[in-house]
Design a protein around this motif. Structure first.
Motif, PDB file in Angstrom:
ATOM      1  N   SER A   1       0.812  -1.218   0.000  1.00  0.00           N
ATOM      2  CA  SER A   1       0.000   0.000   0.000  1.00  0.00           C
ATOM      3  C   SER A   1       0.846   1.269   0.000  1.00  0.00           C
ATOM      4  CB  SER A   1      -0.939   0.015   1.214  1.00  0.00           C
ATOM      5  OG  SER A   1      -0.202  -0.073   2.426  1.00  0.00           O
ATOM      6  N   GLY A   2       2.161   1.142   0.186  1.00  0.00           N
ATOM      7  CA  GLY A   2       3.046   2.300   0.115  1.00  0.00           C
ATOM      8  C   GLY A   2       3.440   2.890   1.448  1.00  0.00           C
TER       9      GLY A   2
ATOM     10  N   THR B   1       7.199   4.037   1.430  1.00  0.00           N
ATOM     11  CA  THR B   1       7.310   5.201   0.545  1.00  0.00           C
ATOM     12  C   THR B   1       6.686   6.428   1.203  1.00  0.00           C
ATOM     13  OG1 THR B   1       7.224   3.771  -1.403  1.00  0.00           O
ATOM     14  CG2 THR B   1       6.755   6.100  -1.731  1.00  0.00           C
ATOM     15  N   TYR B   2       5.561   6.222   1.892  1.00  0.00           N
ATOM     16  CA  TYR B   2       4.920   7.326   2.608  1.00  0.00           C
ATOM     17  C   TYR B   2       5.836   7.868   3.698  1.00  0.00           C
ATOM     18  CZ  TYR B   2       1.727   9.738   5.788  1.00  0.00           C
ATOM     19  OH  TYR B   2       1.149  10.654   6.617  1.00  0.00           O
TER      20      TYR B   2
ATOM     21  N   ASP C   1      -4.373   1.017  -1.135  1.00  0.00           N
ATOM     22  CA  ASP C   1      -4.090   1.239  -2.551  1.00  0.00           C
ATOM     23  C   ASP C   1      -5.365   1.672  -3.269  1.00  0.00           C
ATOM     24  OD1 ASP C   1      -3.318   1.020  -5.280  1.00  0.00           O
ATOM     25  OD2 ASP C   1      -1.722  -0.354  -4.693  1.00  0.00           O
TER      26      ASP C   1
ATOM     27  N   SER D   1      -3.869   5.715  -1.271  1.00  0.00           N
ATOM     28  CA  SER D   1      -2.530   6.004  -1.767  1.00  0.00           C
ATOM     29  C   SER D   1      -2.416   5.720  -3.262  1.00  0.00           C
ATOM     30  CB  SER D   1      -1.502   5.166  -0.996  1.00  0.00           C
ATOM     31  OG  SER D   1      -1.715   3.776  -1.221  1.00  0.00           O
ATOM     32  N   LYS D   2      -1.327   6.185  -3.850  1.00  0.00           N
ATOM     33  CA  LYS D   2      -0.999   5.965  -5.266  1.00  0.00           C
ATOM     34  C   LYS D   2      -2.081   6.494  -6.200  1.00  0.00           C
ATOM     35  CE  LYS D   2       1.421   1.685  -3.995  1.00  0.00           C
ATOM     36  NZ  LYS D   2       1.578   0.238  -4.277  1.00  0.00           N
ATOM     37  N   CYS D   3      -2.695   7.611  -5.825  1.00  0.00           N
ATOM     38  CA  CYS D   3      -3.746   8.176  -6.670  1.00  0.00           C
ATOM     39  C   CYS D   3      -3.202   8.711  -7.989  1.00  0.00           C
ATOM     40  CB  CYS D   3      -4.483   9.282  -5.915  1.00  0.00           C
ATOM     41  SG  CYS D   3      -5.744   8.630  -4.786  1.00  0.00           S
ATOM     42  N   ASP D   4      -1.892   8.919  -8.071  1.00  0.00           N
ATOM     43  CA  ASP D   4      -1.308   9.340  -9.340  1.00  0.00           C
ATOM     44  C   ASP D   4      -1.339   8.216 -10.371  1.00  0.00           C
ATOM     45  OD1 ASP D   4       0.462   8.236  -7.364  1.00  0.00           O
ATOM     46  OD2 ASP D   4       2.104   8.501  -8.801  1.00  0.00           O
ATOM     47  N   LEU D   5      -1.594   6.981  -9.914  1.00  0.00           N
ATOM     48  CA  LEU D   5      -1.652   5.830 -10.824  1.00  0.00           C
ATOM     49  C   LEU D   5      -3.073   5.363 -11.072  1.00  0.00           C
ATOM     50  CD1 LEU D   5       1.290   3.722  -9.299  1.00  0.00           C
ATOM     51  CD2 LEU D   5       1.385   5.334 -11.214  1.00  0.00           C
TER      52      LEU D   5
ATOM     53  N   ASN E   1      -1.099  11.627  -3.379  1.00  0.00           N
ATOM     54  CA  ASN E   1      -0.038  11.414  -4.355  1.00  0.00           C
ATOM     55  C   ASN E   1       1.239  11.889  -3.703  1.00  0.00           C
ATOM     56  OD1 ASN E   1       1.787  11.368  -6.445  1.00  0.00           O
ATOM     57  ND2 ASN E   1       0.668  12.769  -7.778  1.00  0.00           N
TER      58      ASN E   1
END
Length: 305
Positions: A12-13, A16-17, A137, A170-174, A233
């Motif tokens: 889920s990131g 990275t977060y 995600d 998360s990862k809304c840019d994708l 993002n």
């Protein structure tokens, strides 16, 4: 001391977060320390101020106790709970820094197992002001059954940990890689009338026989009315800033005296003056620009009666 307990399913990131949020907060002048409490996280992209590997390692547990990865993670969390004094001693060395706790991705640790909850409660007794940041995600929005599962997991986690809670898509840019969503993005972030999700199962023979079960799960989620999401993002500063504001409000950091704060910003958060649309406008506008077709369901149809 203030901090975030970063949790969520595998992939889920979370790491990275922690990297992105630590860099973002540092750029704003906060002294940040990242705490890795994931025994399976061997490759850390951020500077780790405290690592659970100094206390217990997943590989050693699996080899010595003959457990698999999931059982090994549970054992490590129970071992941390039994050696909570070690954690207190190491945290005291960090001074008065803003803390980011990077936790494992095994959802059982947050839905019904007690070790993580007990560790968090002990931290609260030591006057740590914590907020749970639950990452999910965003691709789960593209599948009705998965989104219902995410809602139920998020609700179970909120009730189990008993912390101020911020759910993050998360990862809304994708999000464009997952295809067109059945509803506007605010349907998923604000968790509007979920009966529309049940309608998607009518033509699916695989899920039709579970219609009553899905309806019961949706009733539970709507009865509690606790779950909502904010989009993220991690590569956009505006998105990180919105999440930071929500988190600071949840754990009380916003209302403290550790930083010089703008009174107008303080009052806007206190009274909830920020419009809900602002939370998702960047992602929504980007997503809508990709599609030349109008949404399947209009805003009027989605609005709860």
């Amino acid at each position: 001391m203030f901090g975030q307990v970063v949790i969520g399913p595998p992939g889920s990131g979370k790491t990275t977060y922690c990297l992105g949020m630590s860099e973002f907060l540092t750029s704003l002048g906060r002294e940040v320390a990242v705490i890795n409490l994931d025994p399976a996280n061997e490759h850390l992209p951020y500077k780790c101020a405290l690592d659970i590997a100094d206390l217990v390692k997943l590989e050693d547990v699996m080899e010595m106790v003959k457990l698999g990865p999931n059982g090994g993670l549970v054992y490590c969390m129970e071992y941390l709970e039994k050696n909570i004094d070690w954690l207190k001693t190491e945290l005291e060395k960090l001074g008065n820094k803003y803390l980011l706790f990077d936790l494992p991705g095994q959802v059982e640790l947050y839905t019904h197992h007690n070790s993580v909850r007990n560790v968090v409660r002990q931290l609260q007794k030591w006057d740590f002001r914590l907020v749970a940041v639950h990452l999910v995600d965003s691709h789960y929005c593209s599948d009705a059954s998965k989104f219902i599962s995410v809602l139920l997991t998020s609700l179970s986690t909120m009730l189990q940990l008993e912390l101020p809670h911020v759910n993050v898509l998360s990862k809304c840019d994708l999000i464009e890689t997952f295809g067109k969503l059945s509803f506007n993005l605010d349907f998923y972030t604000e968790v509007l009338d979920l009966s529309y999700l049940l309608d998607q199962f009518k033509e699916d023979e695989q899920f039709h026989k579970y219609k009553k079960l899905n309806a019961a799960l949706v009733d539970i989620i709507e009865e509690y009315s606790l779950v909502s999401f904010i989009t993220l993002n991690v590569q956009e500063k505006e998105s990180m800033l919105r999440v930071m504001k929500v988190v600071d409000k949840a754990n009380g950091y916003l209302f403290g005296d550790l930083e010089e704060r703008n009174l107008q910003s303080l009052m806007s958060c206190a009274i909830g003056a920020e419009f809900e649309y602002e939370k998702i406008k960047d992602v929504r506008e980007k997503y809508m620009d990709m599609s030349n077709e109008p949404p399947d369901v209009s805003d009027e149809e989605m609005a709860p009666s």
